[in-house]
Write a protein that holds these residues in place. Structure first.
Motif, PDB file in Angstrom:
ATOM      1  N   ARG A 102     -10.582   2.256  -3.794  1.00 18.13           N
ATOM      2  CA  ARG A 102      -8.897   2.271  -4.182  1.00 18.13           C
ATOM      3  C   ARG A 102      -8.429   2.225  -2.968  1.00 18.13           C
ATOM      4  O   ARG A 102      -7.638   0.926  -3.046  1.00 18.13           O
ATOM      5  N   ASP A 139      -8.803  -1.883  -2.014  1.00 15.44           N
ATOM      6  CA  ASP A 139      -8.115  -2.230  -3.247  1.00 15.44           C
ATOM      7  C   ASP A 139      -6.245  -2.948  -2.555  1.00 15.44           C
ATOM      8  O   ASP A 139      -5.867  -3.851  -2.733  1.00 15.44           O
ATOM      9  N   ASP A 143      -3.599  -5.752  -3.184  1.00 10.60           N
ATOM     10  CA  ASP A 143      -3.301  -5.270  -4.183  1.00 10.60           C
ATOM     11  C   ASP A 143      -1.411  -4.406  -3.821  1.00 10.60           C
ATOM     12  O   ASP A 143      -1.059  -4.094  -5.287  1.00 10.60           O
TER      13      ASP A 143
HETATM   14 MN   LIG Z   1      -7.043  -4.412  -7.126  1.00  9.20          MN
END
Ligand SMILES: [Mn+2]
Ligand SMILES: CC(C)=CCC/C(C)=C/CC/C(C)=C/CC/C(C)=C/[C@@H]1[C@@H](COP(=O)(O)OP(=O)(O)O)[C@]1(C)CC/C=C(\C)CC/C=C(\C)CCC=C(C)C
Length: 299
Positions: free
Chosen positions: A48, A51, A55
């Motif tokens: 996470r 990412d 993001d």
């Molecule tokens: Mn993502």
């Protein structure tokens, strides 16, 4: 240097994040023995955080150098030296379940692709991206889930040539393809198209159509094609679930069926992924659990 939290607290941070951001995975981990479930939370939170770099809300501040530093932090974690609180849980997980650093590096390489790419010409190119950001999760989690050696030595296994490593990667790719189909509209709003451009052209559907959210016969055919391919990856991956340790089969079947359910919802919504978000309701998620349990009992 700041004193880091004890392991129990670090795992609790990972648990809370998984429960908040990944309801499906969290539900699946609740079906696992304690040690495995904690390890999956630790891996989840590392993924996470990776990412989020490209993001998340601060993503515009992320440069290739940010990812270089993140990779150095990863190396430190693999050397047993946590830098942040959440790393403490991953260091402990790596001691309990030794694993290779390469899939973690590959995931960072996948996030790097999101820094400079917003189009994929062919499925081969997209598949590399999917391996990096999701197939790698299959590789990271396999040592925790464990394999049943008795099963892999059976004659029917060698006869049909099952390969749990390939199947673990395929499950991650299937999941990422599902994500991509569900999020077409959301990604388009950020100027991103993950569907291969040569496949758009094959169905005579243009980038402009996609940015306008046109749902017509061309789009529906294109989506049927994409869904069929994602399902082939699931079918291939499913063979590997039987090779996992007994206590990991039910959670992995459950997670797999839940992701597959998203494809059914996209079909049910007539392939409109622009104005409707395909999600599996809580009630339906619970319905999948006994079916997943039955599948996990099969030899
Ligand atoms: Mn993502
Ligand atoms: C032999 C055999 C079949 C073994 C099973 C192996 C296995 C459990 C494979 C499954 C792998 C899996 C769950 C992959 C998930 C991949 C995923 C969700 C990737 C996401 C990438 C990018 O998504 P995107 O940016 O497009 O979308 P959003 O940001 O979500 O909008 C990721 C976000 C990359 C980072 C990955 C995660 C945060 C998820 C990691 C998940 C886990 C560690 C949980 C694994 C779950 C179980 C039940 C073992």
């Amino acid at each position: 240097m700041r004193k880091l939290v004890p392991e129990s607290e670090a795992y609790e941070i990972c648990r809370q994040i998984t429960a908040k951001y990944a309801k499906t995975f969290y539900l699946a981990t609740l079906l696992m023995p304690e040690q495995k479930r904690r390890a999956i939370w630790a891996i989840y939170f590392w993924c996470r955080r990776t990412d989020e770099l490209v993001d998340g809300p601060q993503a515009r501040l992320t440069t290739p150098e940010t990812l270089d530093r993140w990779e150095q932090q990863l190396e430190s974690v693999f050397a047993g030296q946590p830098i942040e609180d959440a790393d403490v849980a991953l260091v402990d997980t790596l001691q309990r379940f030794p694993m290779d650093i390469q899939p973690f590096r590959d995931m960072i390489a996948g996030q790097r692709m999101d820094l400079y790419r917003s189009r994929y010409e062919t499925f081969e190119e997209l598949k590399l991206y999917c391996y990096r950001v999701a197939g790698t999760v299959g590789l990271m989690t396999s040592p925790v889930l464990g394999f049943d050696l008795d099963w892999s030595q059976t004659p029917w296994n060698s006869q049909f040539g099952t390969n749990p490593v390939e199947e673990a990667i395929a499950l991650g790719i299937a999941k990422q393809l599902t994500n991509i189909l569900r999020d077409v509209g959301e990604d388009a709003q950020r100027g991103r198209i993950y569907l291969p451009l040569d496949e758009l052209a094959l169905f005579n559907y243009t980038e402009e159509d996609l940015f306008k959210g046109v749902v017509d016969e061309r789009w529906q055919e294109l989506m049927r094609f994409q869904i069929q391919r994602a399902r082939k990856f699931y079918t291939y991956a499913e063979k590997g679930i039987g090779a996992l340790s007994r206590d990991a089969r039910w959670p992995v079947w459950a997670a797999t069926m839940l992701y597959q359910g998203i494809l059914d919802v996209i079909e049910h919504n007539n392939y409109d992924v622009f104005t409707q978000r395909a999600y599996v309701s809580k009630g339906r998620k619970l319905l999948y659990l006994p079916v997943a349990w039955l599948r996990a009992q099969a030899l």
